[in-house]
Design an enzyme around this catalytic site. Structure first.
Site, PDB file in Angstrom:
ATOM      1  N   ASN A  88       5.739  53.158  -5.838  1.00 51.62           N
ATOM      2  CA  ASN A  88       7.092  52.809  -5.404  1.00 51.62           C
ATOM      3  C   ASN A  88       7.755  52.056  -6.559  1.00 51.62           C
ATOM      4  O   ASN A  88       7.429  50.908  -6.819  1.00 51.62           O
ATOM      5  CB  ASN A  88       6.992  51.931  -4.149  1.00 51.62           C
ATOM      6  CG  ASN A  88       8.355  51.529  -3.610  1.00 51.62           C
ATOM      7  OD1 ASN A  88       9.386  51.827  -4.206  1.00 51.62           O
ATOM      8  ND2 ASN A  88       8.348  50.852  -2.474  1.00 51.62           N
TER       9      ASN A  88
ATOM     10  N   ARG B 247      23.046  41.546   3.378  1.00 58.33           N
ATOM     11  CA  ARG B 247      24.077  42.587   3.590  1.00 58.33           C
ATOM     12  C   ARG B 247      24.844  42.351   4.887  1.00 58.33           C
ATOM     13  O   ARG B 247      24.254  41.930   5.887  1.00 58.33           O
ATOM     14  CB  ARG B 247      23.439  43.976   3.660  1.00 58.33           C
ATOM     15  CG  ARG B 247      22.796  44.400   2.358  1.00 58.33           C
ATOM     16  CD  ARG B 247      22.242  45.821   2.468  1.00 58.33           C
ATOM     17  NE  ARG B 247      21.224  46.010   1.445  1.00 58.33           N
ATOM     18  CZ  ARG B 247      20.068  46.622   1.654  1.00 58.33           C
ATOM     19  NH1 ARG B 247      19.771  47.145   2.827  1.00 58.33           N
ATOM     20  NH2 ARG B 247      19.192  46.726   0.681  1.00 58.33           N
TER      21      ARG B 247
END
Ligand code: AMP
Length: 396
Positions: free
Chosen positions: A7, A239
């Protein structure tokens, strides 16, 4: 069969080597500060090995990772060819991929085509793929996409109410993310309940620093809270989640910001961090609340409320729900969060057993007697899904 899962972020590379004959973890690690200086943390069982080593690019990081995997002291393999396949996490697969695929030139090109939609994630993902190819030639590589599981969403769930040409011309639509996690925990929940996955209505809540919810009907994602990018949906660590788009020009004018600066604010300075003014970390905000910080208290209440809102929305989308699953950093570790969210859901038939809910770290149904909708906590394991998919693709 040994499978390496990679990843890649812009300056980091996480890896796990799994033995897929019995799905056990052989070793895992993290290369950090790639392009800056370079630091490796490698773990084999309970042993941990940390070293500083120059990592000017991802290829150098992969070489250092391979040295660790092959090393006499900390290693778990004696030859690179013991690795039978490599599975890569790729964030955005656009409409190209509804499943994991063997990576070839056309797949690399498609990942590149999605750069505009995931500028922070897809370029380093592709860099990682190319660096792995360069350092481990001949080993099959598989792309596993965060968006793929959600490709089953119907148009009524994924189209925005914008001029249609924008979908035709630019593929502007909801894609959704965290697909490997939603898939894994929903399957695991069905298995733990001993009920058929393809006959259940499941709502999965992946609540970590990034957070999303998914409605899964008969084994297929039918709606999810993240959108064209991971900004949409729930309140997250930094966010905003859902917000009125008209705020963009309003803020540009009032705060004298560029569009990019407004989006940066929405992505990096908002959410729990923006509301609380304390931190993006749930534990810090809980502490601040205990210390009497009113904004921290409000931030938490807004967080719970938005999660509960989405659960109601997805229960409506599926005309009911059988199981609600909590996962990721917050979903797995915070009994308080699960209790607070479930307190909104009595009307659905959710009832929490506080003693069961207080347990941690294992797959569990924390419903009280009389509950008609199961509430569960399932630890996620995205690397295992990537390794399973990689094995399946390679074995054909
Ligand atoms: P993730 O992105 O999945 O690693 O999740 C990170 C979030 O999980 C952070 O907000 C952490 O504060 C939160 N978290 C991790 N452990 C705990 C815990 N024991 N109690 C409450 N929140 C936690």
């Amino acid at each position: 069969m040994k499978i390496l899962v990679i990843n890649c972020g812009s300056s980091s590379l996480k890896y796990q080597l799994l033995n897929m004959d019995d799905e056990t973890l052989l070793a895992k690690g993290l290369c950090e500060r790639i392009g800056v200086d370079g630091r490796l943390k490698h773990e084999r069982g309970s042993e941990e090995f940390v070293t500083e080593a120059p990592m000017p690019d991802h290829s150098a990081a992969i070489k250092i990772m391979l040295d660790a995997l092959l090393s006499k002291e900390h290693g778990v393999i004696s030859n690179i060819n013991e690795i039978k396949a490599i599975g890569h996490r790729v964030v955005h697969g656009g409409e190209f991929f509804s499943d994991s695929v063997l990576i070839d030139d056309a797949v690399e090109k498609a990942i590149e085509t999605c750069f505009d939609m995931a500028p922070l994630h897809n370029p380093p993902n592709l860099t990682g793929i190319r660096a792995a190819k360069q350092n481990m030639p001949g080993i099959p590589q598989v792309g596993v996409f965060d968006t793929a599981f959600h490709q089953t969403m119907p148009k009524k769930a994924y189209l925005y109410a914008l001029p249609y040409a924008l979908y035709d011309n630019h593929k502007i639509r909801k894609y959704g993310f965290h697909g490997t996690s939603h898939k894994y925990v929903s399957m695991k929940a069905a298995e733990a309940l001993g009920r058929p996955y393809d006959k259940l209505k499941i709502i999965t809540c992946h609540l970590g620093n990034g957070a999303s919810i998914c409605a899964i009907e008969n084994g297929r994602s039918v709606d999810t809270s993240m959108g064209f990018t991971p900004l949409e949906g729930l309140v997250m660590g930094t966010r905003t989640g859902d917000i009125d788009a008209a705020l963009v020009p309003f803020l540009m004018e009032k705060e004298k910001l560029s569009a990019q600066q407004v989006i940066d604010m929405f992505n990096k300075k908002s959410g729990l961090l923006g509301l609380s003014g304390v931190s993006n970390d749930f534990r810090d905000i809980l502490q601040a609340k205990q210390d009497g910080n009113a904004h921290a208290d409000e931030a938490l209440e807004i967080y719970y409320y938005r999660v509960a809102n989405y659960i109601g929305r997805y229960a409506a989308a599926m005309n009911g729900v059988d199981v609600i699953v909590f996962t990721a950093g917050l979903g797995e570790n915070s009994a308080l969060l699960r209790e607070k969210v479930c307190a909104y859901l009595g009307y659905l038939g959710v009832k929490v057993d506080p003693e069961k809910n207080a347990q941690r770290g294992k797959c569990m149904d924390f419903s009280a007697a009389g509950a008609t909708v199961r509430a569960m906590m399932v630890p996620t394991n995205e690397e295992l899904v990537i390794a399973r998919d990689t094995k399946a693709v390679v074995l054909g």
